[in-house]
Each structure stands twice: as C-alpha cells, then as structure tokens.
Design a protein around this motif. Structure first.
Motif, PDB file in Angstrom:
ATOM      1  N   ASP A  15       0.858  -1.180   0.000  1.00 11.44           N
ATOM      2  CA  ASP A  15       0.000   0.000   0.000  1.00 11.44           C
ATOM      3  C   ASP A  15       0.898   1.236   0.000  1.00 11.44           C
ATOM      4  OD1 ASP A  15       0.889   0.408   2.617  1.00 11.44           O
ATOM      5  OD2 ASP A  15      -1.045  -0.023   3.545  1.00 11.44           O
ATOM      6  N   PRO A  16       0.334   2.433  -0.107  1.00  8.07           N
ATOM      7  CA  PRO A  16       1.172   3.643  -0.131  1.00  8.07           C
ATOM      8  C   PRO A  16       2.071   3.805   1.097  1.00  8.07           C
ATOM      9  CG  PRO A  16      -1.025   4.170  -0.914  1.00  8.07           C
ATOM     10  CD  PRO A  16      -1.073   2.751  -0.386  1.00  8.07           C
ATOM     11  N   SER A  17       1.708   3.166   2.228  1.00 12.02           N
ATOM     12  CA  SER A  17       2.540   3.239   3.443  1.00 12.02           C
ATOM     13  C   SER A  17       3.664   2.227   3.431  1.00 12.02           C
ATOM     14  CB  SER A  17       1.689   2.985   4.687  1.00 12.02           C
ATOM     15  OG  SER A  17       0.599   3.853   4.734  1.00 12.02           O
ATOM     16  N   GLY A  18       3.669   1.328   2.428  1.00 14.40           N
ATOM     17  CA  GLY A  18       4.705   0.311   2.347  1.00 14.40           C
ATOM     18  C   GLY A  18       4.339  -1.019   2.978  1.00 14.40           C
ATOM     19  N   ARG A  19       3.098  -1.158   3.485  1.00 22.35           N
ATOM     20  CA  ARG A  19       2.676  -2.423   4.098  1.00 22.35           C
ATOM     21  C   ARG A  19       2.331  -3.440   3.012  1.00 22.35           C
ATOM     22  NH1 ARG A  19      -1.277   0.725   7.931  1.00 22.35           N
ATOM     23  NH2 ARG A  19      -2.074   0.995   5.854  1.00 22.35           N
ATOM     24  N   PHE A  20       2.750  -4.686   3.242  1.00 20.77           N
ATOM     25  CA  PHE A  20       2.476  -5.763   2.295  1.00 20.77           C
ATOM     26  C   PHE A  20       0.994  -6.112   2.265  1.00 20.77           C
ATOM     27  CE2 PHE A  20       7.005  -6.631   3.175  1.00 20.77           C
ATOM     28  CZ  PHE A  20       7.470  -6.674   1.863  1.00 20.77           C
ATOM     29  N   PHE A  21       0.538  -6.641   1.142  1.00 20.42           N
ATOM     30  CA  PHE A  21      -0.837  -7.093   0.988  1.00 20.42           C
ATOM     31  C   PHE A  21      -1.101  -8.242   1.957  1.00 20.42           C
ATOM     32  CE2 PHE A  21      -3.851  -9.942  -1.381  1.00 20.42           C
ATOM     33  CZ  PHE A  21      -4.976  -9.154  -1.202  1.00 20.42           C
TER      34      PHE A  21
ATOM     35  N   LEU B  93      -6.376  -4.585  -5.399  1.00 18.16           N
ATOM     36  CA  LEU B  93      -6.446  -3.246  -5.990  1.00 18.16           C
ATOM     37  C   LEU B  93      -6.769  -2.189  -4.931  1.00 18.16           C
ATOM     38  CD1 LEU B  93      -8.279  -4.045  -9.341  1.00 18.16           C
ATOM     39  CD2 LEU B  93      -5.852  -3.501  -9.010  1.00 18.16           C
ATOM     40  N   ALA B  94      -7.637  -2.538  -3.974  1.00 18.87           N
ATOM     41  CA  ALA B  94      -7.953  -1.593  -2.896  1.00 18.87           C
ATOM     42  C   ALA B  94      -6.729  -1.360  -2.017  1.00 18.87           C
ATOM     43  CB  ALA B  94      -9.124  -2.115  -2.060  1.00 18.87           C
ATOM     44  N   HIS B  95      -6.008  -2.437  -1.714  1.00 15.72           N
ATOM     45  CA  HIS B  95      -4.828  -2.319  -0.846  1.00 15.72           C
ATOM     46  C   HIS B  95      -3.752  -1.454  -1.498  1.00 15.72           C
ATOM     47  CE1 HIS B  95      -1.781  -3.517   2.078  1.00 15.72           C
ATOM     48  NE2 HIS B  95      -0.965  -3.691   1.048  1.00 15.72           N
ATOM     49  N   SER B  96      -3.457  -1.738  -2.758  1.00 11.86           N
ATOM     50  CA  SER B  96      -2.375  -1.004  -3.428  1.00 11.86           C
ATOM     51  C   SER B  96      -2.872   0.296  -4.063  1.00 11.86           C
ATOM     52  CB  SER B  96      -1.699  -1.892  -4.477  1.00 11.86           C
ATOM     53  OG  SER B  96      -2.645  -2.339  -5.424  1.00 11.86           O
ATOM     54  N   GLN B  97      -4.165   0.577  -3.913  1.00 18.16           N
ATOM     55  CA  GLN B  97      -4.791   1.784  -4.461  1.00 18.16           C
ATOM     56  C   GLN B  97      -4.518   1.924  -5.947  1.00 18.16           C
ATOM     57  OE1 GLN B  97      -3.974   5.161  -1.958  1.00 18.16           O
ATOM     58  NE2 GLN B  97      -4.803   4.142  -0.150  1.00 18.16           N
ATOM     59  N   GLY B  98      -4.723   0.827  -6.661  1.00 19.03           N
ATOM     60  CA  GLY B  98      -4.509   0.769  -8.100  1.00 19.03           C
ATOM     61  C   GLY B  98      -3.720  -0.481  -8.428  1.00 19.03           C
ATOM     62  N   PRO B  99      -3.317  -0.613  -9.671  1.00 21.36           N
ATOM     63  CA  PRO B  99      -2.542  -1.808 -10.039  1.00 21.36           C
ATOM     64  C   PRO B  99      -1.246  -1.895  -9.232  1.00 21.36           C
ATOM     65  CG  PRO B  99      -3.268  -0.622 -11.994  1.00 21.36           C
ATOM     66  CD  PRO B  99      -3.579   0.252 -10.814  1.00 21.36           C
TER      67      PRO B  99
END
Length: 113
Positions: free
Chosen positions: A37-43, A71-77
């Motif tokens: 994710d944008p904070s760097g946390r793994f899926f 997609l929600a976690h990484s806020q896009g591809p």
C-alpha cells in the motif's frame, strides 16, 4: 523460479493428492504477496483468503475478491505482475461456456476428478 534455466526433458510425475469436494487450491505469483500500500505495508493475503473462505466460495468469486482486495490495498494496479489461479473441487455440474480470453482477470472452475 521458472525461466532462468531450461526444464529437464523428462519431468517426474509427483502425486500430490486430490482436491475433495469443497476444497480449493490457490496459486499466486510473488507479485500478489509483495504488493504494498502507499505506506509500504504488504498485501495481507492470508487475511484476505481467510475472509473469502468464510463466504460463498467459487473459483470465480475467490479470484474476483482477491483482485478487488489487492487493488484496494495497493490503491490501483500493483507495481509488479500479479497472477492468481484458483482451483475448486465442486460436485459435478454443467461446464460453463468457454471464456474469450479477453477478460483482464478470469478464473477457471474445473471439475477435479
């Protein structure tokens, strides 16, 4: 890793058991687990799979739910390739029409014998 070295000409068969009715096998590339994710946390793949397993489960819904969560976690591809294959063993049923292969994310629902 596949690809860096040629496969042997004679691959041994390895029997790994059977999927019993109601069981599923989820295979994925490292891009799924490594998505951040944008904070760097793994899926959270394990948490996502546990959540999916508690609801109505088919290969198609599982793959779709994993895609939506990723997609929600990484806020896009995600930044890396991500592929998921979900195999389910279900009671015999009619085989669905063949896919055109043009869907960006699809799942097969084979009957495991």
């Amino acid at each position: 890793p596949l690809g860096p070295f040629p496969l042997p000409t004679d691959l041994p068969v390895r029997h790994c058991g059977r999927l019993l009715p109601g069981q599923a096998l989820v295979l994925h590339t490292d891009g799924v687990e490594d998505a951040r994710d944008p904070s760097g946390r793994f899926f959270p793949l394990v948490d996502t799979l546990c959540s999916i397993a508690n609801g109505p489960f088919t290969a198609r819904t599982a793959a779709s739910d994993i895609q939506a969560a990723l997609l929600a976690h990484s806020q896009g591809p995600p930044g890396d390739d991500a592929a998921v294959l979900v195999l389910c063993s279900e009671p015999s049923r009619t085989v669905p029409p063949q896919s055109t292969g043009r869907e960006p994310w699809s799942a097969a629902e084979p009957s495991v014998q």
